[in-house]
Design an enzyme around this catalytic site. Sequence first.
Site, PDB file in Angstrom:
ATOM      1  N   GLY A 189     -20.399 -14.187 -67.666  1.00 37.69           N
ATOM      2  CA  GLY A 189     -21.423 -15.291 -67.961  1.00 37.69           C
ATOM      3  C   GLY A 189     -21.823 -16.230 -66.863  1.00 37.69           C
ATOM      4  O   GLY A 189     -21.067 -16.271 -65.893  1.00 37.69           O
TER       5      GLY A 189
ATOM      6  N   GLN B 290     -25.260 -23.664 -62.834  1.00 36.80           N
ATOM      7  CA  GLN B 290     -24.552 -22.856 -61.722  1.00 36.80           C
ATOM      8  C   GLN B 290     -25.542 -22.419 -60.801  1.00 36.80           C
ATOM      9  O   GLN B 290     -25.103 -21.926 -59.626  1.00 36.80           O
ATOM     10  CB  GLN B 290     -23.692 -21.592 -62.300  1.00 36.80           C
ATOM     11  CG  GLN B 290     -22.513 -22.065 -63.289  1.00 36.80           C
ATOM     12  CD  GLN B 290     -21.583 -21.036 -63.555  1.00 36.80           C
ATOM     13  OE1 GLN B 290     -21.689 -20.443 -64.719  1.00 36.80           O
ATOM     14  NE2 GLN B 290     -20.588 -20.513 -63.010  1.00 36.80           N
TER      15      GLN B 290
ATOM     16  N   CYS C  97     -13.980 -19.003 -62.943  1.00 40.74           N
ATOM     17  CA  CYS C  97     -15.388 -19.326 -63.129  1.00 40.74           C
ATOM     18  C   CYS C  97     -16.115 -18.877 -61.765  1.00 40.74           C
ATOM     19  O   CYS C  97     -15.383 -19.133 -60.744  1.00 40.74           O
ATOM     20  CB  CYS C  97     -15.439 -20.794 -63.353  1.00 40.74           C
ATOM     21  SG  CYS C  97     -17.017 -21.279 -63.246  1.00 40.74           S
ATOM     22  N   LEU C  98     -17.298 -18.426 -61.830  1.00 42.42           N
ATOM     23  CA  LEU C  98     -18.085 -18.012 -60.565  1.00 42.42           C
ATOM     24  C   LEU C  98     -18.170 -19.098 -59.646  1.00 42.42           C
ATOM     25  O   LEU C  98     -18.237 -18.920 -58.344  1.00 42.42           O
ATOM     26  CB  LEU C  98     -19.289 -17.109 -60.852  1.00 42.42           C
ATOM     27  CG  LEU C  98     -19.495 -15.980 -61.698  1.00 42.42           C
ATOM     28  CD1 LEU C  98     -20.738 -15.721 -61.811  1.00 42.42           C
ATOM     29  CD2 LEU C  98     -18.486 -15.047 -60.860  1.00 42.42           C
TER      30      LEU C  98
ATOM     31  N   HIS D 105     -16.856 -21.627 -72.556  1.00 41.51           N
ATOM     32  CA  HIS D 105     -16.617 -21.837 -71.318  1.00 41.51           C
ATOM     33  C   HIS D 105     -18.261 -22.115 -70.696  1.00 41.51           C
ATOM     34  O   HIS D 105     -18.337 -23.088 -70.066  1.00 41.51           O
ATOM     35  CB  HIS D 105     -16.034 -20.514 -70.620  1.00 41.51           C
ATOM     36  CG  HIS D 105     -16.128 -20.943 -69.007  1.00 41.51           C
ATOM     37  ND1 HIS D 105     -14.628 -20.823 -68.409  1.00 41.51           N
ATOM     38  CD2 HIS D 105     -17.317 -20.938 -68.307  1.00 41.51           C
ATOM     39  CE1 HIS D 105     -15.350 -21.217 -66.948  1.00 41.51           C
ATOM     40  NE2 HIS D 105     -16.726 -20.804 -66.887  1.00 41.51           N
ATOM     41  N   GLU D 106     -19.192 -21.211 -71.157  1.00 42.59           N
ATOM     42  CA  GLU D 106     -20.516 -21.452 -70.715  1.00 42.59           C
ATOM     43  C   GLU D 106     -20.999 -22.700 -71.238  1.00 42.59           C
ATOM     44  O   GLU D 106     -21.748 -23.469 -70.656  1.00 42.59           O
ATOM     45  CB  GLU D 106     -21.459 -20.207 -71.018  1.00 42.59           C
ATOM     46  CG  GLU D 106     -20.966 -18.877 -70.251  1.00 42.59           C
ATOM     47  CD  GLU D 106     -20.448 -18.939 -68.806  1.00 42.59           C
ATOM     48  OE1 GLU D 106     -21.550 -19.663 -68.108  1.00 42.59           O
ATOM     49  OE2 GLU D 106     -19.482 -18.333 -68.451  1.00 42.59           O
TER      50      GLU D 106
ATOM     51  N   HIS E  41     -20.385 -25.702 -69.421  1.00 44.22           N
ATOM     52  CA  HIS E  41     -21.305 -25.954 -68.258  1.00 44.22           C
ATOM     53  C   HIS E  41     -22.388 -26.857 -68.639  1.00 44.22           C
ATOM     54  O   HIS E  41     -22.831 -27.531 -67.642  1.00 44.22           O
ATOM     55  CB  HIS E  41     -21.670 -24.546 -67.781  1.00 44.22           C
ATOM     56  CG  HIS E  41     -20.725 -23.990 -66.792  1.00 44.22           C
ATOM     57  ND1 HIS E  41     -20.350 -24.592 -65.423  1.00 44.22           N
ATOM     58  CD2 HIS E  41     -20.057 -22.825 -66.828  1.00 44.22           C
ATOM     59  CE1 HIS E  41     -19.437 -23.776 -64.901  1.00 44.22           C
ATOM     60  NE2 HIS E  41     -19.318 -22.604 -65.747  1.00 44.22           N
TER      61      HIS E  41
HETATM   62 NI    NI Z   1     -17.871 -20.992 -65.331  1.00 42.24          NI
END
Ligand code: NI
Length: 190
Positions: free
Chosen positions: A45, A50, A103-104, A145-146, A149
């Site tokens: 995701g 991000q 998370c990236l 989660h996304e 963000h």
């Molecule tokens: Ni994330």
Amino acid sequence: MILPIRVYGDPALRVQTEDVTEDSPELQQLIDDMIETMRGAAGIGLAAPQVGRTERLFIVDLSPLLDEMAPEERAALPPQPMVFINPDIVWESEADVEFEEGCLSIPDIREIVIRPEQIRIEYLDRHFEPQALDVDALLARVIQHEFDHLEGVLFVDHISAFRRRLLRRRLRDMTKGNVEADYPLATSVA
Ligand code: NI
């Protein structure tokens, strides 16, 4: 084009995003770039903040995890990747479930997060068609989660004060740009 990913401590991860008001070649390019960026980083995701953007937009791609899914979960999965424009979570189950998240934008840290087990989400797909989806299991988890963000919320905001204290030094290091990943990062060194 692969875009550098913003890291914990970057103000871009804390912005309140804004609704997308119209389709455009630039938006479609951003979506393609985000998909390429997510796949390049082996993520499942990615949300617009991000990559330093303020659109209310995220993408999800669970295809790398198909082999780990139960047959029913796999059968119920919509075609991947999925694009969520101007999403709204309109219902959450009272039942919560624990799940380990990463998370990236927060490389190498994974923590258990408690969230609703099921949700209903309304959104526009990349063709600007309105969609409504009832989801559970891993897809519900990744979507929540996304979605966070887009509100400037990160998964480490959900963990206990105790767990966060244990991570304090690593998170502070990230904020200082002292972080590595095997995909391009946009570290904001203060
Ligand atoms: Ni994330």
